[in-house]
Design a protein around this motif. Structure first.
Motif, PDB file in Angstrom:
ATOM      1  N   MET A 119     -39.093 -12.706  -9.643  1.00 24.02           N
ATOM      2  CA  MET A 119     -37.867 -12.687 -10.440  1.00 24.02           C
ATOM      3  C   MET A 119     -38.163 -12.587 -11.930  1.00 24.02           C
ATOM      4  SD  MET A 119     -34.580 -12.718 -10.234  1.00 24.02           S
ATOM      5  CE  MET A 119     -33.130 -13.075 -11.222  1.00 24.02           C
ATOM      6  N   GLU A 120     -39.113 -13.357 -12.402  1.00 23.04           N
ATOM      7  CA  GLU A 120     -39.440 -13.374 -13.826  1.00 23.04           C
ATOM      8  C   GLU A 120     -40.706 -12.556 -14.068  1.00 23.04           C
ATOM      9  OE1 GLU A 120     -39.773 -17.402 -15.023  1.00 23.04           O
ATOM     10  OE2 GLU A 120     -37.683 -17.899 -14.586  1.00 23.04           O
ATOM     11  N   ASN A 121     -40.606 -11.587 -14.936  1.00 24.87           N
ATOM     12  CA  ASN A 121     -41.741 -10.748 -15.350  1.00 24.87           C
ATOM     13  C   ASN A 121     -42.313  -9.892 -14.229  1.00 24.87           C
ATOM     14  OD1 ASN A 121     -41.631 -11.816 -17.987  1.00 24.87           O
ATOM     15  ND2 ASN A 121     -42.851 -13.600 -17.345  1.00 24.87           N
ATOM     16  N   GLY A 122     -41.574  -9.703 -13.157  1.00 23.64           N
ATOM     17  CA  GLY A 122     -42.010  -8.776 -12.120  1.00 23.64           C
ATOM     18  C   GLY A 122     -41.879  -7.335 -12.609  1.00 23.64           C
ATOM     19  N   TYR A 139     -36.743 -12.139  -3.169  1.00 25.50           N
ATOM     20  CA  TYR A 139     -37.099 -13.066  -2.094  1.00 25.50           C
ATOM     21  C   TYR A 139     -35.907 -13.916  -1.631  1.00 25.50           C
ATOM     22  CZ  TYR A 139     -41.906 -11.730  -2.805  1.00 25.50           C
ATOM     23  OH  TYR A 139     -43.077 -11.004  -2.879  1.00 25.50           O
ATOM     24  N   MET A 140     -34.715 -13.575  -2.126  1.00 26.32           N
ATOM     25  CA  MET A 140     -33.497 -14.223  -1.656  1.00 26.32           C
ATOM     26  C   MET A 140     -32.526 -13.214  -1.039  1.00 26.32           C
ATOM     27  SD  MET A 140     -33.840 -17.473  -2.428  1.00 26.32           S
ATOM     28  CE  MET A 140     -32.210 -18.190  -2.559  1.00 26.32           C
ATOM     29  N   SER A 142     -32.178 -10.500   1.788  1.00 27.29           N
ATOM     30  CA  SER A 142     -32.832  -9.997   3.001  1.00 27.29           C
ATOM     31  C   SER A 142     -32.569  -8.515   3.251  1.00 27.29           C
ATOM     32  CB  SER A 142     -32.382 -10.808   4.218  1.00 27.29           C
ATOM     33  OG  SER A 142     -30.981 -10.668   4.410  1.00 27.29           O
ATOM     34  N   LYS A 143     -31.471  -7.971   2.685  1.00 29.19           N
ATOM     35  CA  LYS A 143     -31.087  -6.600   3.012  1.00 29.19           C
ATOM     36  C   LYS A 143     -32.082  -5.562   2.512  1.00 29.19           C
ATOM     37  CE  LYS A 143     -28.078  -6.358  -1.065  1.00 29.19           C
ATOM     38  NZ  LYS A 143     -26.690  -6.166  -1.528  1.00 29.19           N
ATOM     39  N   TYR A 144     -32.860  -5.896   1.496  1.00 29.92           N
ATOM     40  CA  TYR A 144     -33.811  -4.928   0.943  1.00 29.92           C
ATOM     41  C   TYR A 144     -35.130  -4.873   1.713  1.00 29.92           C
ATOM     42  CZ  TYR A 144     -30.738  -5.270  -3.160  1.00 29.92           C
ATOM     43  OH  TYR A 144     -29.664  -5.268  -4.005  1.00 29.92           O
ATOM     44  N   TRP A 145     -35.392  -5.874   2.541  1.00 26.86           N
ATOM     45  CA  TRP A 145     -36.755  -6.035   3.045  1.00 26.86           C
ATOM     46  C   TRP A 145     -37.184  -5.081   4.153  1.00 26.86           C
ATOM     47  CZ3 TRP A 145     -40.959  -8.388   1.200  1.00 26.86           C
ATOM     48  CH2 TRP A 145     -40.765  -9.112   0.014  1.00 26.86           C
ATOM     49  N   PRO A 146     -36.308  -4.552   4.988  1.00 26.59           N
ATOM     50  CA  PRO A 146     -36.787  -3.511   5.910  1.00 26.59           C
ATOM     51  C   PRO A 146     -37.421  -2.335   5.183  1.00 26.59           C
ATOM     52  CG  PRO A 146     -34.675  -4.340   6.657  1.00 26.59           C
ATOM     53  CD  PRO A 146     -34.931  -4.972   5.322  1.00 26.59           C
ATOM     54  N   SER A 229     -40.354 -16.669   3.471  1.00 23.93           N
ATOM     55  CA  SER A 229     -39.120 -17.133   2.846  1.00 23.93           C
ATOM     56  C   SER A 229     -38.014 -17.238   3.881  1.00 23.93           C
ATOM     57  CB  SER A 229     -38.701 -16.169   1.729  1.00 23.93           C
ATOM     58  OG  SER A 229     -37.433 -16.511   1.215  1.00 23.93           O
ATOM     59  N   GLY A 230     -37.414 -18.416   3.995  1.00 25.00           N
ATOM     60  CA  GLY A 230     -36.357 -18.626   4.977  1.00 25.00           C
ATOM     61  C   GLY A 230     -35.134 -17.768   4.735  1.00 25.00           C
ATOM     62  N   MET A 231     -34.903 -17.346   3.490  1.00 22.99           N
ATOM     63  CA  MET A 231     -33.744 -16.522   3.177  1.00 22.99           C
ATOM     64  C   MET A 231     -33.879 -15.100   3.710  1.00 22.99           C
ATOM     65  SD  MET A 231     -31.747 -18.597   1.715  1.00 22.99           S
ATOM     66  CE  MET A 231     -30.476 -17.434   1.199  1.00 22.99           C
ATOM     67  N   LEU A 232     -35.092 -14.730   4.127  1.00 23.94           N
ATOM     68  CA  LEU A 232     -35.335 -13.366   4.600  1.00 23.94           C
ATOM     69  C   LEU A 232     -35.404 -13.270   6.118  1.00 23.94           C
ATOM     70  CD1 LEU A 232     -38.125 -12.303   2.048  1.00 23.94           C
ATOM     71  CD2 LEU A 232     -35.638 -12.164   1.790  1.00 23.94           C
ATOM     72  N   TYR A 233     -35.264 -14.390   6.821  1.00 24.47           N
ATOM     73  CA  TYR A 233     -35.443 -14.386   8.269  1.00 24.47           C
ATOM     74  C   TYR A 233     -34.476 -13.446   8.981  1.00 24.47           C
ATOM     75  CZ  TYR A 233     -38.524 -18.473   8.021  1.00 24.47           C
ATOM     76  OH  TYR A 233     -39.580 -19.318   7.753  1.00 24.47           O
ATOM     77  N   GLU A 234     -33.313 -13.220   8.405  1.00 25.26           N
ATOM     78  CA  GLU A 234     -32.305 -12.377   9.070  1.00 25.26           C
ATOM     79  C   GLU A 234     -32.845 -10.989   9.389  1.00 25.26           C
ATOM     80  OE1 GLU A 234     -27.822 -10.563   8.255  1.00 25.26           O
ATOM     81  OE2 GLU A 234     -28.727 -11.956   6.824  1.00 25.26           O
ATOM     82  N   THR A 235     -33.670 -10.431   8.501  1.00 30.54           N
ATOM     83  CA  THR A 235     -34.181  -9.070   8.710  1.00 30.54           C
ATOM     84  C   THR A 235     -35.697  -9.004   8.864  1.00 30.54           C
ATOM     85  OG1 THR A 235     -34.286  -8.693   6.318  1.00 30.54           O
ATOM     86  CG2 THR A 235     -32.277  -8.016   7.438  1.00 30.54           C
ATOM     87  N   THR A 236     -36.417 -10.101   8.622  1.00 31.23           N
ATOM     88  CA  THR A 236     -37.887 -10.035   8.652  1.00 31.23           C
ATOM     89  C   THR A 236     -38.523 -10.944   9.701  1.00 31.23           C
ATOM     90  OG1 THR A 236     -38.168 -11.783   6.979  1.00 31.23           O
ATOM     91  CG2 THR A 236     -37.912  -9.516   6.185  1.00 31.23           C
ATOM     92  N   ASP A 237     -37.740 -11.825  10.299  1.00 29.47           N
ATOM     93  CA  ASP A 237     -38.313 -12.737  11.294  1.00 29.47           C
ATOM     94  C   ASP A 237     -38.538 -11.994  12.600  1.00 29.47           C
ATOM     95  OD1 ASP A 237     -39.339 -15.148  12.103  1.00 29.47           O
ATOM     96  OD2 ASP A 237     -37.398 -15.982  12.712  1.00 29.47           O
TER      97      ASP A 237
END
Length: 288
Positions: A119-122, A139-140, A142-146, A229-237
């Motif tokens: 988030m910062e300086n990426g 990392y919060m 999930s829609k971008y991670w696929p 990251s638990g916030m990403l489980y919807e699309t990455t778990d």
């Protein structure tokens, strides 16, 4: 010469098959494999009774299908490009450059991705800020991670796989190209009428082998790159990360073994089905 390979196969592939019985037992270390209580399909019922079961199954199949499709296209495209480079020194440099990501561990790749997406300086968020766009907490969301996982997977593996296809191309008789040029075939026609058809058996074999492991997600990719990251489980778990998390938090070895058995059986059936479809289309390209 084949003895070391055969021994390796026996020790790491066939002997562990006896452990399948753990999937049908309430395994306790103190009782051992044979002394543990037999519970039948209770571990499988526990696995599929979870509300997450179908989500992790879908994620595993969907993401691995993306990796196979786009990874194959990228690898073949790279092989075609490298095959057109006549400068031997430049070809070797490019092959080494493309092969290098495959040698990196997923832990290191995870840190590289984190440096790009933090988030910062990426680097990505700095680029968005330069364009006047708001930063994204990657990392919060999930829609971008696929798409992110697809890019990382292709970047890491396409160079390695392209060398396999390049080796197959180098084995094509150059007389085919000479005859095509005499007949006035363009470069695109040589690729579509000579290279790709003759590459079809290798493509089929590689695809069938990957389909056989479509239920086995790359644990390093899904665990390290997403930083669990638990916030990403919807699309990455996926099944592998879910089983690891359940084993780590619950300690249920029987359930973990049942998930592995489920993966193996479905993978085997997918190989048989894929091979059957290939045999119906072209018997010579089938594995068996």
């Amino acid at each position: 010469m084949t003895l070391p390979g055969v021994l390796l196969l026996l020790v790491f592939a066939y002997l562990p098959m006896f452990g399948i019985v753990i999937a049908f037992k309430n395994f306790r270390v103190s009782d051992g494999i044979w002394g543990s209580e037999w519970v039948g399909f209770a571990n499988f019922r526990y696995l599929f009774s979870s509300s997450d079961a179908w989500r992790i199954t879908f994620n595993t199949l969907f993401l691995n299908a993306l990796f196979i499709a786009f990874g194959t296209v990228a690898a073949v495209a790279l092989a075609l490009l490298m095959n057109e480079i006549r400068n031997r020194w430049l070809n070797r440099v490019l092959q080494s450059f493309l092969f290098f990501p495959y040698l990196l561990s997923w832990v290191l790749v995870g840190y590289i991705v984190f440096a790009l997406l933090r988030m910062e300086n990426g680097l990505v968020n700095n680029a968005l800020a330069a364009l006047g766009l708001p930063p994204v907490n990657w990392y919060m969301e999930s829609k971008y991670w696929p798409a992110i996982l697809l890019l990382v997977s292709v970047w890491k593996s396409a160079g390695y796989n392209s060398i396999i296809y390049l080796a197959a191309m180098l084995g094509i008789n150059p007389e085919y190209y000479e005859a095509a040029r005499i007949d006035g075939a363009s470069k695109f026609q040589q690729i579509s009428r000579i290279k790709l058809p003759l590459l079809a058996p290798v493509l089929t074999m590689m695809t069938l082998l990957q389909i056989g492991r479509i239920f086995y997600a790359d644990f390093g990719l899904f665990y390290n790159v997403t930083r669990d990251s638990g916030m990403l489980y919807e699309t990455t778990d996926v099944i592998d990360t879910y089983v690891f998390r359940m084993l780590r938090t619950v300690g249920d070895i029987g359930m973990a073994s049942s998930a592995g058995f489920y993966q193996a059986v479905v993978g085997f059936l997918l190989v048989l089905l894929s091979n059957l479809i290939v045999r119906r289309m072209d018997k010579d390209n089938a594995l068996f």
